[in-house]
Design a protein around this motif. Sequence first.
Motif, mmCIF file in Angstrom:
data_model
loop_
_atom_site.group_PDB
_atom_site.id
_atom_site.type_symbol
_atom_site.label_atom_id
_atom_site.label_comp_id
_atom_site.label_asym_id
_atom_site.label_seq_id
_atom_site.Cartn_x
_atom_site.Cartn_y
_atom_site.Cartn_z
ATOM 1 N N SER A 166 -7.325 -4.031 4.597
ATOM 2 C CA SER A 166 -6.077 -3.384 4.980
ATOM 3 C C SER A 166 -4.917 -4.370 4.844
ATOM 4 C CB SER A 166 -6.143 -2.854 6.414
ATOM 5 O OG SER A 166 -6.427 -3.904 7.318
ATOM 6 N N THR B 171 -0.215 4.316 -0.574
ATOM 7 C CA THR B 171 -0.944 5.545 -0.251
ATOM 8 C C THR B 171 -0.447 6.162 1.053
ATOM 9 O OG1 THR B 171 -2.706 4.339 0.915
ATOM 10 C CG2 THR B 171 -3.017 4.760 -1.449
ATOM 11 N N LYS B 172 0.221 5.362 1.876
ATOM 12 C CA LYS B 172 0.735 5.867 3.150
ATOM 13 C C LYS B 172 2.211 6.258 3.069
ATOM 14 C CE LYS B 172 -2.603 3.194 5.842
ATOM 15 N NZ LYS B 172 -3.371 2.756 4.700
ATOM 16 N N SER B 173 2.810 6.137 1.888
ATOM 17 C CA SER B 173 4.213 6.472 1.718
ATOM 18 C C SER B 173 4.411 7.987 1.680
ATOM 19 C CB SER B 173 4.743 5.863 0.414
ATOM 20 O OG SER B 173 5.971 6.434 0.044
ATOM 21 N N ASP C 130 0.840 -1.194 0.000
ATOM 22 C CA ASP C 130 0.000 0.000 0.000
ATOM 23 C C ASP C 130 0.881 1.251 0.000
ATOM 24 O OD1 ASP C 130 -1.861 1.957 0.311
ATOM 25 O OD2 ASP C 130 -2.585 1.305 2.272
ATOM 26 N N ALA D 164 2.543 11.314 -0.617
ATOM 27 C CA ALA D 164 1.592 12.101 0.178
ATOM 28 C C ALA D 164 0.944 13.247 -0.615
ATOM 29 C CB ALA D 164 2.291 12.648 1.424
#
Length: 366
Positions: A364, A276-278, A274, A282
């Motif tokens: 998740s 998207t959390k890197s 995932d 951002a």
Amino acid sequence: MKRHLGTAMGLGLAVALAAPAYADIVVGIGAPITGENAVFGAQIRNGAEQAVADINAAGGVNGEKLVVKVGDDACDPKQAVNVANQLVSEGAKVVIGHYCSGSSIPASSVYAEEGIIEISPASTNPAFTDKRPGPTIYRVCGRDDQQGAIGGKYLLDNFKDKKVAIVHDKSSYGKGLADETLKTFRDGGGKEVMYEAITPGEKDYSALVSKLKQANVDAVYFGGYYQQAGLIVRQMRDQGLQAKLMGGDALQSMEFLGITGKGGEGTMFTFPPDQTKSPAAAEIVQKFKDKKISPEGFTLYSYAAMQIWAAAANAAKSTEGEAVAAEMNKQNFKTVIGDLKFDDKGDPTVAGFVFYEFKDGGYSQI
């Protein structure tokens, strides 16, 4: 008087012909815009179009503006070839796509013959690059032999001495992934109790579920897409079968739970990490959120594909496939999905897969 006017017009035409002509650079998107897999087509389109907008805002490629042309392949191999020919005729210099391996593989022959860069954000069948038809074909996702190895190891670690069924949907992607998973499972000493194929598009899988129930299976590995997986899980639960369902990256969709309801919770699937959390993603993730677009799934992988092509084309000072490919082969690219380099097949050297689980109305990374 008329003769002088004609001479002036002729001189004007000569000047116009002598002046450099700047044409927009065409970026093609090949994806399932309609049909059962349109949710994934939307991810690819959203990612590529946002990247194009950001590249244009930064000055374009070699000082020229990018324009997008979209081809809807509906995940159909024949339609994918038609889309490839359409994008070629429209002058595409790069194609971001396709989604389904069964579309990417035949379409890649068209792009390779024309010397056009194709970068798939999502096609995972090994044959896409193992049987690469030319040096302009790439992907930024992992391969099913990597994905299947992870799935097969999980089955060995958790279900080696239990009853495991392998099911696939006959597609290039689904059968390929199921077979890679089964290979790892067998190589580790596992033995499946069932190996079955289904026909995609059907709504009633009760005959399959009855077989699974009769065999009293503990786990089902499914090679295929979320629509059929969802129906199988729902019908398993309706018949009282609580076996664990596992699958690959094509199960990544919230629409899966729309089919299964709570019965789909606990289902596991493999997918790239995932991003998207890197921190590297951002700013881009926020742009999508501001537009009320979820940057899930292959969205950032499609964005990264455009980043790579633009960087290579700028470095090459050209949009011709051979020149761009030469840069793609030697550079280490910084992208929204991390640093990425290609091997000699056109596969990314750092791609991989991790497990996700549907739980509490979402999914998740585990």
